[in-house]
Write a protein that holds these residues in place. Sequence first.
Motif, short mmCIF file in Angstrom:
data_model
loop_
_atom_site.label_atom_id
_atom_site.label_comp_id
_atom_site.label_asym_id
_atom_site.label_seq_id
_atom_site.Cartn_x
_atom_site.Cartn_y
_atom_site.Cartn_z
N PRO A 1 0.82 -1.22 -0.03
CA PRO A 1 -0.12 -0.04 -0.09
C PRO A 1 0.94 1.20 0.03
N HIS B 1 2.66 4.73 1.07
CA HIS B 1 3.49 4.84 2.19
C HIS B 1 4.66 5.56 1.90
N HIS C 1 7.67 3.32 -3.85
CA HIS C 1 7.18 4.28 -2.86
C HIS C 1 8.42 5.23 -2.34
N LEU D 1 2.18 -3.73 6.29
CA LEU D 1 1.01 -2.90 5.95
C LEU D 1 -0.20 -3.90 5.39
N ASN D 2 0.30 -5.03 4.73
CA ASN D 2 -0.95 -5.63 4.10
C ASN D 2 -1.56 -6.62 5.37
N ASP E 1 -1.78 -5.18 8.61
CA ASP E 1 -2.40 -4.29 9.59
C ASP E 1 -1.37 -4.52 10.89
#
Length: 336
Positions: free
Chosen positions: A8, A10, A41, A120-121, A123
């Motif tokens: 995601p 970031h 990113h 991130l994936n 959480d």
Amino acid sequence: MTAALAIPPHSLSIVVPFYNEEDNIAPLVKRVHEALVGYEHPWELVLVDDGSSDATVERALQSAREYGPHVRIVELTRNFKQTAAMQAGLDAARGDVIVTMDGDLQNDPIDIPRMVARLLNEDLDLVAGWRQNRQDGLFLRKIPSKIANRLIARMTGVKLRDYGCSLKAYRGDVIKRVRLYGEMHRFIPAWMATVTTPRRIAEEATTHHPRTAGVSKYGISRTFRVILDLIAVYFFMRFRARPGHFFGSIGLALTALSGLVLGWLGWVKFGLGESIGGRPLLIVGIGTLIAGVHFITTGVLSELLARIYFESGTVLSYSARQTPALAIDEAWHKPD
């Protein structure tokens, strides 16, 4: 490789503390850039010099000039030790995700994208590295480390197999709520559990290389410091906001014991008419009474100190001088 990972959006900060690692600076910076080729990113590399007495700062500045302003330098005014250096790097980091690693080339930057993706994936708030095939001495490093890891996991409730691996990926807003001082870097996952749930802490197998340059800063003597630090961690995790309960419980137990002893001696003195002046039990009763009152008053004072601590601002555990590389606020390595 990095482009194939679905991560995601970031921004990423990589924090690396150094102390007398002049020969490792250039290879590490090169490895980081090679590992993040194609990273989609923005990212930055924060090199923290912990008051090195060799050419570490000069080599770091040379790397910053070679690779660009996204390589930032934090130069501490003297040697504050690894925990303070790591805190300085965390304070300087601006990323949504912060990765820490050692500067001795034993951690491999190739693991960073995979750890960030999992953070991130899934959480999570922390993904800790696990040196599954650790390249260190068996008796001086591996065995004491395994014993310490099991003891720490049992006492803190954070079930990790490798607390000592510096390669970790953090959610930035969570790790910044933890202030590091003393030698707390050994127990960061446990300290993280004071601001988040252990369910949001995971472990990931990472690559580990043997040291090829520089000198290890660790020895068998740190085992004793780990034990003392573990006691402090256990205390803070259980009683940081209520230290009076810890000291007060001991004080009440001692005064209760003293009450039983002195009560028994009182019955012997006045009920049976026997002399108690020469009995060792009298000294025990008076001693436990004094100790119990002492622990209770210590608990009250601890509650006052805790209130002051939670109501006051934070005090930095280091001082740093600003360098030209650090002064560039908008410097990120961005995808082409």
